[in-house]
Design an enzyme around this catalytic site. Structure first.
Site, PDB file in Angstrom:
ATOM      1  CG  HIS A 243      -1.752  -1.166   1.420  1.00 39.80           C
ATOM      2  ND1 HIS A 243      -2.835  -1.478   0.618  1.00 39.80           N
ATOM      3  CD2 HIS A 243      -1.679  -2.152   2.347  1.00 39.80           C
ATOM      4  CE1 HIS A 243      -3.396  -2.592   1.051  1.00 39.80           C
ATOM      5  NE2 HIS A 243      -2.719  -3.040   2.085  1.00 39.80           N
TER       6      HIS A 243
HETATM    7  O1  RIB Z   1      -4.802  -0.105   5.242  1.00 43.52           O
HETATM    8  C1  RIB Z   1      -3.459  -0.124   4.876  1.00 43.52           C
HETATM    9  C2  RIB Z   1      -2.663   0.871   5.664  1.00 43.52           C
HETATM   10  O2  RIB Z   1      -2.712   0.549   7.070  1.00 43.52           O
HETATM   11  C3  RIB Z   1      -1.170   0.840   5.311  1.00 43.52           C
HETATM   12  O3  RIB Z   1      -0.613   2.105   5.487  1.00 43.52           O
HETATM   13  C4  RIB Z   1      -0.624  -0.135   6.319  1.00 43.52           C
HETATM   14  O4  RIB Z   1       0.779   0.069   6.547  1.00 43.52           O
HETATM   15  C5  RIB Z   1      -1.401   0.243   7.543  1.00 43.52           C
HETATM   16  O5  RIB Z   1      -0.802   1.389   8.137  1.00 43.52           O
END
Ligand code: RIB
Ligand code: CA
Length: 322
Positions: A243
């Site tokens: 992500h």
């Molecule tokens: O939902 C994904 C996010 O939440 C990403 O940034 C992961 O590292 C967590 O922080």
């Protein structure tokens, strides 16, 4: 062309690690500071992990600040992969850099105020719960004027959530902070799960990282394997998302993305707190307050990410493999 000044607020987190390494391997970006916030794992583990990533990249010079240990109002929740905790010496055999004495909220405020009259104001990459940013923004109205934009990883607009069906983790973890940030008037680019789920790192990619991307790439591959991010039932194919690296990639390679403006609202109370809703067509009375990434070219993004990680080898080659 002068490098873009950025600050990364983060909760490592395996995908946060990729984002930090990508930023540190990219001369187009001038990473002014890293601020840490509890999220994926408790704050002490976040600090250890952030410090290890900076050490891995050979960058103890980057100002690093500890931030909030929990959300503004709601009860604390941690990430799905919180079992990984602090990255052990088997995964990251380096001594972590320690955070400095200034709290993250003050560091964000100072960075914004210092850049308010600069040609290029600071761009903030928000990779964790928005607690630090929300507190900074309410400290002084002038702070918002010093921020070029906030690029936020978060939201599950049409995609199903990852931590709960209606939300991604970052927005779920501190919905009141999210409402404060989205209502601040600072320009926002939103990178939701809808887009980050389009780029999945597979076992073949991990083998490439082992073979081609040097010590930093190998460490990231080890971290990724240890957190078991694949979910064929959810994604319909092998692999798992990275992500937060998408946030940094958007700054570096906007040509790989499509985006659209939207009015983003934040649910911060009740059963579905953390839910973000998006009006792309002006059918609500909500003001447009964000540019939302809608699509990413998966292989081009991953190819460029891995190539950049390989550039860090010169700094990370001292990492001994246990
Ligand atoms: O939902 C994904 C996010 O939440 C990403 O940034 C992961 O590292 C967590 O922080
Ligand atoms: Ca994160």
């Amino acid at each position: 062309m002068t490098a873009l000044p950025i600050l990364i607020d983060t909760d490592p987190g395996v995908d946060d690690a990729a984002a930090l390494l990508l930023a540190l391997a990219s001369p187009e970006l001038d990473l002014r500071a890293v601020t840490a916030v509890a999220g994926n794992v408790p704050l002490d583990a976040v600090l250890a992990n952030t410090g290890k990533i900076l050490a891995l990249a050979g960058r103890p010079d980057i100002p690093f600040h500890a931030g909030c240990a929990g959300p503004l109002v709601r009860d604390q929740v941690f990430g799905r992969h919180s079992g990984l905790g602090a990255f052990g010496p088997d995964l990251l055999p380096v001594t972590p850099v320690s955070p400095g004495p200034v709290h993250a909220v003050n560091a964000i405020a100072r960075a914004a105020l210092a850049s308010a009259d600069q040609e290029k104001r600071i761009t903030i990459c928000a990779l964790g719960p928005l607690t630090n940013l929300a507190l900074a923004l309410v400290l002084d109205p002038l702070i918002a004027k010093g921020i070029e934009r906030i690029v936020i990883m978060g939201g599950a607009l049409a995609a199903l959530g990852n931590r709960v069906p209606w939300a991604d983790f970052n927005m779920l973890a501190d919905p009141h902070a999210a409402a404060t940030v989205f209502g601040s008037g600072v320009p926002i680019d939103l990178v939701p799960l809808d887009t980050t789920f389009q780029a999945l790192v597979t076992d073949d990619h991990l083998r490439r990282l082992d073979e081609e991307a040097g010590a930093a790439g190998r460490c990231f591959a080890d971290l990724f394997r240890a957190s078991d991010r694949s979910d064929p039932a959810r994604f319909g194919r092998p692999g798992g998302p990275v992500h937060d690296a998408v946030v940094v990639a958007w700054l570096l390679w906007p040509d790989l993305f499509s985006s659209a403006s939207a009015a983003i609202g934040v649910e911060y109370a009740g059963r579905t707190k953390g839910y973000l809703f998006a009006d792309f067509h002006g059918i609500s009375d909500l003001p447009i307050n964000a540019r939302v990434l809608r699509a990413v070219e998966e292989e081009a993004f991953l190819d460029r990410l891995f190539e950049r990680l390989s550039r860090l080898d010169t700094n990370a080659s001292q990492v001994s493999r246990t």
